[in-house]
Design an enzyme around this catalytic site. Structure first.
Site, short mmCIF file in Angstrom:
data_model
loop_
_atom_site.label_atom_id
_atom_site.label_comp_id
_atom_site.label_asym_id
_atom_site.label_seq_id
_atom_site.Cartn_x
_atom_site.Cartn_y
_atom_site.Cartn_z
N LYS A 165 42.57 26.43 30.33
CA LYS A 165 43.66 27.38 30.53
C LYS A 165 43.81 27.73 32.01
O LYS A 165 44.92 27.72 32.55
CB LYS A 165 43.35 28.65 29.72
CG LYS A 165 44.13 29.86 30.15
CD LYS A 165 43.73 31.09 29.38
CE LYS A 165 42.70 31.97 30.03
NZ LYS A 165 43.12 32.70 31.22
N ASN A 166 42.69 28.00 32.68
CA ASN A 166 42.77 28.44 34.07
C ASN A 166 43.15 27.33 35.04
O ASN A 166 43.51 27.60 36.18
CB ASN A 166 41.46 29.10 34.52
CG ASN A 166 41.31 30.49 33.93
OD1 ASN A 166 42.21 31.00 33.27
ND2 ASN A 166 40.17 31.12 34.19
N CYS B 207 43.41 45.88 35.04
CA CYS B 207 43.16 45.42 33.69
C CYS B 207 41.76 45.89 33.29
O CYS B 207 41.07 46.52 34.09
CB CYS B 207 43.28 43.91 33.58
SG CYS B 207 41.93 43.02 34.30
N ARG C 260 41.45 44.62 40.16
CA ARG C 260 42.00 43.31 40.47
C ARG C 260 43.25 43.36 41.36
O ARG C 260 44.35 43.00 40.94
CB ARG C 260 42.27 42.53 39.19
CG ARG C 260 41.01 42.37 38.36
CD ARG C 260 41.22 41.57 37.14
NE ARG C 260 41.24 40.13 37.37
CZ ARG C 260 41.33 39.23 36.41
NH1 ARG C 260 41.40 39.62 35.15
NH2 ARG C 260 41.34 37.95 36.69
N ASP D 86 32.99 34.44 34.00
CA ASP D 86 33.63 34.24 32.69
C ASP D 86 32.63 33.83 31.60
O ASP D 86 33.01 33.71 30.43
CB ASP D 86 34.74 33.19 32.79
CG ASP D 86 35.97 33.74 33.50
OD1 ASP D 86 36.01 34.94 33.81
OD2 ASP D 86 36.91 32.95 33.75
N LEU E 138 31.24 40.09 40.53
CA LEU E 138 32.65 39.86 40.88
C LEU E 138 33.59 40.99 40.46
O LEU E 138 34.50 41.34 41.20
CB LEU E 138 33.13 38.53 40.29
CG LEU E 138 33.01 37.37 41.27
CD1 LEU E 138 31.57 37.05 41.56
CD2 LEU E 138 33.72 36.16 40.76
N ARG F 299 44.41 34.71 23.72
CA ARG F 299 44.95 34.40 25.04
C ARG F 299 44.30 33.13 25.60
O ARG F 299 44.91 32.42 26.39
CB ARG F 299 44.67 35.55 26.03
CG ARG F 299 45.56 36.74 25.84
CD ARG F 299 45.32 37.72 26.94
NE ARG F 299 45.18 37.01 28.20
CZ ARG F 299 44.38 37.37 29.20
NH1 ARG F 299 43.65 38.45 29.11
NH2 ARG F 299 44.30 36.67 30.30
C1 UD1 Z 1 40.25 33.93 38.26
C2 UD1 Z 1 40.21 33.52 36.82
C3 UD1 Z 1 39.29 34.46 36.03
C4 UD1 Z 1 37.91 34.54 36.68
C5 UD1 Z 1 38.02 34.87 38.17
C6 UD1 Z 1 36.70 34.78 38.89
C7 UD1 Z 1 42.38 32.51 36.47
C8 UD1 Z 1 43.73 32.61 35.85
N1 UD1 Z 1 41.55 33.54 36.29
O1 UD1 Z 1 40.82 35.24 38.31
O2 UD1 Z 1 39.17 33.95 34.70
O3 UD1 Z 1 37.15 35.55 36.05
O4 UD1 Z 1 38.93 33.94 38.81
O5 UD1 Z 1 36.15 33.53 38.75
O6 UD1 Z 1 42.04 31.52 37.08
N2 UD1 Z 1 40.25 40.28 44.84
C9 UD1 Z 1 40.72 41.20 45.74
N3 UD1 Z 1 41.96 41.03 46.28
C10 UD1 Z 1 42.77 39.97 45.94
C11 UD1 Z 1 42.28 39.02 45.01
C12 UD1 Z 1 41.01 39.20 44.47
O7 UD1 Z 1 40.02 42.17 46.09
O8 UD1 Z 1 43.89 39.87 46.47
C13 UD1 Z 1 38.90 40.44 44.24
C14 UD1 Z 1 38.95 40.68 42.72
O9 UD1 Z 1 39.21 42.02 42.40
C15 UD1 Z 1 37.56 40.21 42.31
C16 UD1 Z 1 37.30 39.03 43.27
O10 UD1 Z 1 38.18 39.24 44.37
O11 UD1 Z 1 36.62 41.20 42.55
C17 UD1 Z 1 37.55 37.67 42.69
O12 UD1 Z 1 38.80 37.64 42.04
P1 UD1 Z 1 39.70 36.35 41.91
O13 UD1 Z 1 38.92 35.12 42.22
O14 UD1 Z 1 40.97 36.55 42.65
O15 UD1 Z 1 40.02 36.35 40.35
P2 UD1 Z 1 41.35 35.84 39.69
O16 UD1 Z 1 41.90 34.72 40.52
O17 UD1 Z 1 42.23 36.98 39.34
#
Ligand code: UD1
Length: 420
Positions: free
Chosen positions: A22-23, A116, A121, A307, A329, A399
């Site tokens: 999915k991701n 969420c 996030r 995950d 994370l 989902r």
């Molecule tokens: C993706 C995955 C999710 C997985 C996560 C971490 C998808 C659709 N989802 O989520 O399943 O759990 O990676 O492996 O691929 N952060 C910030 N600012 C930002 C972006 C991120 O502070 O602009 C922080 C987040 O809050 C978190 C960390 O960075 O603490 C990592 O998040 P991120 O890698 O961005 O997760 P997602 O891409 O949302």
């Protein structure tokens, strides 16, 4: 609303086929916005997040067909660049349309995803990077309004934190930008790698694929030649079934997997005492004679995935001793703890570290799914609990897991989907 009813205590056996990731699929669907022709995507998992992403693109003016596991998406007809709240609120990954829409149209409006269950996030790193590339960004009435009237320009971007969808958004934006974009501290997850490879195969030079430094030589606005994609296997679905085999101490075989993506998960299971037989695209987990406790600390790829944290917490309940699980994370990714404790688990939390007592005697209970992966941990606990477990709010599971109950039934579990 549907719920799952599980009678615990059965050992599992047999074979389960793993679906596409999915991701990986979500950014690939978003990447069709960059394509000059319709794109066919194979091995697409039929889960709700994928349907949501397809609907989002349709709402922008794309058309698609989705039969079996193959979708053909024509995004060349997009005539609207507003990703509306009503769709974005269902799935945070909708933010993946921001980079490609802005790169192609020079203007777009994408609803802010909001927080969420597992944490705040934020998307500040996505926005900051786009600003570095020349975008002007305003947040108004819950929307990100981004403009780049003269197109995006290549830039050097240093991500303060490693972000998976942030890296994907910027890779897609950079593919159509003018000049060279240098991303430092990029995510290296296999899903990011696949996106980079598809964009590279479509004619964009990308250096450093699979490393934490990417250099993308943009097309200067010209759409790219993506035609056909086969989504990589879902490493988190695979890891979840390995945990199903492990928690019931059974031998089961997973088909259509890429074990290179599962190294950290397999190593943890080996540390706990399980054996494996690894063949091309197949993995068999073998029972452990003694299940040892474990220490886990989640991190970015190739480290142990956040995950898989909830599923390993369920598994740690049957270890002979006390395990510790640190979540690095997300600030609130322990919602499953209180539900597992309601089933008889003894898990204590100290900030972002969970201490899990082994040798647990679990009994069936009514429990509530709180997020996608937490839900699968409750199902795993249900497989070994005495009596009946009912997992409610399984729309979270739907989902991201293809027919979880059907796949587990085929492995010999007593599990049924029922209506409230
Ligand atoms: C993706 C995955 C999710 C997985 C996560 C971490 C998808 C659709 N989802 O989520 O399943 O759990 O990676 O492996 O691929 N952060 C910030 N600012 C930002 C972006 C991120 O502070 O602009 C922080 C987040 O809050 C978190 C960390 O960075 O603490 C990592 O998040 P991120 O890698 O961005 O997760 P997602 O891409 O949302």
């Amino acid at each position: 609303m549907d719920y799952l009813e599980i009678q615990g205590g059965n050992r599992l056996h047999g074979t389960v086929t793993i679906d596409g990731a999915k991701n990986a699929a979500l950014p690939l669907i978003a990447a069709t916005i960059l394509a000059q022709t319709p794109v066919t995507i194979d091995n697409l998992p039929r889960v709700n997040d994928i349907f949501t992403m397809l609907r989002l693109l349709e709402n922008l003016g794309s058309t698609y067909t989705f039969e079996g596991n193959s979708a053909t998406i024509d995004a060349t007809t997009i005539d609207n660049t507003t990703a509306i709240y009503d769709i974005v609120r269902k799935m945070r990954a909708s933010i993946l349309t921001l980079g490609p829409l802005l790169a192609r149209f020079g203007i777009c409006k994408v609803s802010l995803p909001g927080g969420c269950a597992i944490g705040q996030r934020p998307i500040d790193l996505h926005l900051k990077a786009l600003e570095m590339m020349g975008a002007e960004i305003e947040i108004k009435e819950g929307y990100v309004i981004a403009t780049a009237p003269d197109g995006l320009k290549g830039a050097t971007i240093v991500f303060d934190k490693i972000t998976v969808t942030g890296t994907e958004n910027i890779v897609m934006a950079a593919a159509l930008a003018e000049g060279k974009t240098h991303i430092i501290n990029a995510a290296k997850e296999p899903e990011v790698v696949q996106l980079c490879e598809i964009i590279r195969d479509a004619g964009i030079k990308i250096e450093g694929i699979g490393s934490d430094e990417l250099v993308i030589h943009g097309s200067g606005g010209e759409l790219i030649d993506i035609r056909h994609i086969t989504v990589i296997p879902d490493r988190i679905e695979a890891g979840t079934y390995l945990c199903a085999g492990a928690i019931t101490n059974s031998s089961i075989t997973l088909e259509k997997v890429n074990h290179a993506h599962l190294v950290s998960i397999i190593l943890k299971l080996q540390e706990m005492g399980y054996d494996f037989e690894i063949e091309k695209e197949r993995i068999t987990i073998k029972p452990a004679s003694r299940i040892k406790p474990v220490r886990i600390s989640t991190s970015e790829y190739p480290g142990f995935p956040t995950d898989m944290q909830a599923q390993f917490m369920a598994l740690a309940l049957i270890a002979e001793g006390t395990s510790t699980i640190e979540e690095r994370l997300f600030e609130n990714r322990f919602m499953h703890v209180s539900e597992l404790n309601r089933m008889g688990a003894k898990i204590t939390l100290n900030n972002h570290i969970a201490t899990v007592e082994g040798n647990a005697e679990l009994y069936g209970a009514d429990v509530m799914a709180t997020d996608l992966r937490a839900s699968s941990a409750l199902v795993l606990a249900g497989l070994i609990a005495k009596g009946t477990t009912r997992v409610h709010r399984i729309y979270h599971l739907d989902r991201g897991y293809v027919k979880l109950e059907k796949k587990l039934q085929k492995l010999g579990a007593k599990i049924e989907r029922l209506k409230e």
